[in-house]
Design an enzyme around this catalytic site. Structure first.
Site, short mmCIF file in Angstrom:
data_model
loop_
_atom_site.label_atom_id
_atom_site.label_comp_id
_atom_site.label_asym_id
_atom_site.label_seq_id
_atom_site.Cartn_x
_atom_site.Cartn_y
_atom_site.Cartn_z
N HIS A 117 0.49 5.16 0.62
CA HIS A 117 -0.47 6.08 1.22
C HIS A 117 0.17 7.44 1.44
O HIS A 117 1.30 7.53 1.91
CB HIS A 117 -0.99 5.52 2.55
CG HIS A 117 -2.22 6.21 3.06
ND1 HIS A 117 -2.19 7.49 3.57
CD2 HIS A 117 -3.51 5.81 3.13
CE1 HIS A 117 -3.41 7.85 3.93
NE2 HIS A 117 -4.23 6.85 3.67
N LYS A 132 0.85 -1.18 0.00
CA LYS A 132 0.00 0.00 0.00
C LYS A 132 0.89 1.24 0.00
O LYS A 132 1.81 1.36 0.82
CB LYS A 132 -0.90 0.01 1.24
CG LYS A 132 -1.69 1.31 1.44
CD LYS A 132 -2.74 1.51 0.35
CE LYS A 132 -3.51 2.82 0.55
NZ LYS A 132 -4.32 2.82 1.77
N HIS A 135 -3.01 5.40 -2.51
CA HIS A 135 -3.77 6.58 -2.05
C HIS A 135 -2.84 7.75 -2.31
O HIS A 135 -1.83 7.91 -1.64
CB HIS A 135 -4.10 6.40 -0.56
CG HIS A 135 -4.68 7.60 0.11
ND1 HIS A 135 -5.72 7.50 1.01
CD2 HIS A 135 -4.37 8.92 0.06
CE1 HIS A 135 -6.02 8.70 1.48
NE2 HIS A 135 -5.20 9.58 0.92
N ASP A 140 -13.13 0.77 3.31
CA ASP A 140 -12.31 1.73 4.08
C ASP A 140 -12.72 1.65 5.55
O ASP A 140 -12.92 2.66 6.22
CB ASP A 140 -12.47 3.14 3.54
CG ASP A 140 -11.22 4.00 3.75
OD1 ASP A 140 -10.31 3.54 4.45
OD2 ASP A 140 -11.16 5.12 3.22
N HIS A 195 -7.69 11.12 9.68
CA HIS A 195 -6.35 11.54 9.28
C HIS A 195 -5.67 12.42 10.33
O HIS A 195 -4.76 13.18 10.01
CB HIS A 195 -6.38 12.20 7.90
CG HIS A 195 -6.69 11.21 6.83
ND1 HIS A 195 -5.74 10.36 6.31
CD2 HIS A 195 -7.85 10.87 6.23
CE1 HIS A 195 -6.30 9.57 5.42
NE2 HIS A 195 -7.59 9.85 5.37
N HIS A 253 -10.22 4.53 -3.50
CA HIS A 253 -11.20 5.63 -3.51
C HIS A 253 -10.89 6.63 -4.62
O HIS A 253 -10.52 7.79 -4.39
CB HIS A 253 -11.34 6.33 -2.15
CG HIS A 253 -10.09 6.43 -1.33
ND1 HIS A 253 -8.98 7.10 -1.76
CD2 HIS A 253 -9.78 5.93 -0.11
CE1 HIS A 253 -8.05 7.02 -0.83
NE2 HIS A 253 -8.51 6.32 0.17
#
Length: 577
Positions: free
Chosen positions: A226, A224, A253, A367, A327, A279
């Site tokens: 991010h 991943k 992401h 998510d 976040h 997303h």
């Protein structure tokens, strides 16, 4: 010869060829195109269990032993809804895998019995008559923040999760990453006890190839990237270089603030290589305001997360608070607030609806607990399909009019949480569809509750979760009927019926001997040549443009207007809260 009306036949054996079924309280109808278990071609030989019914000794049940090949379980007369079609059939399960889809029974006295569906004394029966059968859902975007999500996932029909995390740590709350070999080992051990296939993603935000290879040998099945860890062009290139060598997938992401570059720079760093874009619309994160344009590129495998599915009058209001929490932002800090507001755009959320309906966004995940709800993946998918039918009417190739069947639309949407994520992450040799040879990860639905509450979740051939009444009652059905864990959810059974997907390098390096797990480790397939063209029924490549000032979205040159839904199916009619 005795004749039965269609309504009487459906009451006895379930609907058959040409009958249509409404999905929950949506406007969506599916039509059975073939009946392999009975119907017009095999009427009179249907395999049905019960007092005075067919599957009894020397009648529908023959003498075949397990050694002779009799299945362990047969699901009778279920309507299969899968990306490849909508048919009715009996489904045979043996050793936790699907062995046949056809006609079950006793060939000594019945016609058309499939050789792998010979019912014997060793065969259990699950009645699928009048019910819909789908493959277990795959949630392709899961934050492993707390173990309680497993129950919620099973209760929503999910049998596989793709993601990462270590618990309620700040890194996990924001990113779907299980970083490093030690955390990977401990999480694989912890997750051994749940009836859920697991795909863990390591941290791809590094230019250190050694670090990524170490994670692949430690149990990561992919990576991943991010933005909260720094999704720089250099990190993207380094991660995909390792992915190309290892054959695994990366999920990304991208950089919401465009600090490291713009969407064009990210696409340049990707360099035409296969990548799963999380997303894709952008409310969950990614280059503002035009990350959605990546859904028009042939190498990008785009997905949505369910909080923006579908676009409603409440979508924007709930997103701001969710984003601040997920976040680690503070409303009192102007820069944090500006960051949050830049990500939430009604025009791109509205366009996301259309891109799903034409098959341009290929997948839907949750998510989980990081702006999405793991128990609502299936439900939000079908709500989107309903909203699009109301707005756009029937798809080309589907039936027209109020009672026209929506088979193509239904097959497209079910693929978004079954076969498409399986193909994207190299899992489709084991899971992702109702096909012979695959793990019997299956979900039975009562049509009235389709997509809302499963009747039963079958994991590797065992019922792991089901709608069940009071355990102290005299029969299984007295209220309260609730989704509850079944014997297939016991840890030993879960380990026997589920798998951990890992990189091939982990198996070659002897990971199974280094960690304390009982379940099988299965290598993911090489996915480096997988592109949008390999996403069944979800392979569209429209031209997508976003005006940088107004955020107006054009799809193939046409503006898609915002019309947020004020009312949805599969909602308060089914829930107290």
């Amino acid at each position: 010869m005795t004749a039965l009306s269609r309504s009487n036949y459906a009451a006895l054996f379930g609907p058959t060829t040409g009958d249509r079924i409404r999905l929950a309280d949506t406007d969506l109808l599916i039509e059975i195109t073939e009946d392999r278990s009975g119907g017009p071609e095999l009427a009179g030989d249907e395999a049905v269990f019960g007092g005075g019914k067919v599957l009894r000794e020397s009648m529908g049940q023959g003498r075949a032993t397990r050694a002779d090949g009799a299945p362990d379980t047969v699901i009778t007369g279920a309507v299969i809804l899968d990306h490849w079609g909508i048919i009715k059939a009996d489904i045979g399960i043996r050793d936790g895998r699907i062995v046949a889809i056809g006609k079950a029974g006793n060939p000594d006295i019945m016609s058309g019995v499939h050789p792998d569906l010979v019912v014997g004394p060793s065969t259990e029966i699950i009645a699928g008559n009048g019910r819909i059968l789908t493959a277990g859902a795959i949630d392709c975007h899961v934050h492993l923040i707390c173990p309680q999500i497993m129950d919620e996932a099973l209760g929503g029909g999910i049998t596989t999760i793709i993601g990462g995390g270590t618990g309620p740590a700040e890194g996990t709350k924001a990113t779907t990453v299980t970083p490093g070999a030690w955390h990977l080992a401990r999480m694989l051990e912890s997750l051994d006890s749940w009836p859920m296939n697991i795909v863990l993603l390591g941290k791809g935000n590094t230019v250190s190839a050694d670090s990524m290879w170490e994670q692949l040998r430690g149990g990561a099945a992919g990576f991943k990237l991010h933005e909260d860890w720094g999704t720089t062009p250099a990190a993207i290139d380094a991660c995909l270089t390792v992915c190309d060598a290892a054959g695994v997938q990366a999920a990304i992401h991208t950089d919401t603030l465009n600090e490291m570059g713009f969407v064009e720079d990210t696409l340049a760093a990707i360099g035409g290589r296969s990548i799963h874009a999380y997303h894709t619309e952008g409310a969950g994160g990614g280059h503002a305001p035009d990350i959605i344009t990546v859904a028009g590129h042939p190498n990008v495998l785009p997905s949505s997360t369910n909080p923006t599915r579908p676009h409603t009058v409440n979508t924007l209001d709930e997103h701001l608070d969710m984003l601040m929490v997920c976040h680690h932002l503070k409303p009192s800090v102007p820069e944090d607030l500006a960051f949050a507001e830049s990500r939430i755009r009604p025009s791109t959320i509205a366009a996301e609806d259309l891109l799903h309906d034409i098959g341009a966004i290929s997948m839907i995940g949750s998510d989980a607990q990081a702006m999405g709800r793991i128990g609502e993946v299936v439900m939000r998918t079908w709500q989107t399909a309903h909203v699009m039918k109301r707005r756009r009417g029937a798809l080309e190739g589907d039936g027209s009019g109020k009672n026209g069947a929506d088979n193509l639309r239904a097959r497209r949407y079910v693929a978004k949480y079954t076969i498409c994520p399986a193909v994207a992450h190299g899992l489709d040799h084991e899971i992702g569809s109702v096909e012979v040879g695959k793990l019997a990860d299956l979900v039975l639905w009562e049509p009235a509750f389709f997509g809302v509450r499963p009747h039963a979740v079958i994991k590797g051939g065992m019922i792991a979760w089901a709608a069940m009444g009071d355990a102290n009652a005299s029969i299984p059905t007295p209220q309260p009927v609730l989704p509850r864990p079944m014997f297939g959810a016991a840890p030993a059974a879960a380990a026997a019926t589920s798998v951990h997907f890992v990189a091939p390098q982990a198996i070659e390096d002897g990971l199974a001997e280094r960690i304390d797990v009982r379940r099988k480790l299965v290598a993911v397939k090489d996915v480096r040549k997988v592109g949008k063209a390999q996403m069944p029924l979800n392979d569209a490549l429209p031209r997508i443009e976003v005006e940088p000032d107004t955020f107006t979205v054009r799809i193939d040159g046409e503006v898609w207007d915002e019309q947020p839904a004020a009312e949805l199916p599969m909602a308060q009619r089914y829930f107290l809260f």
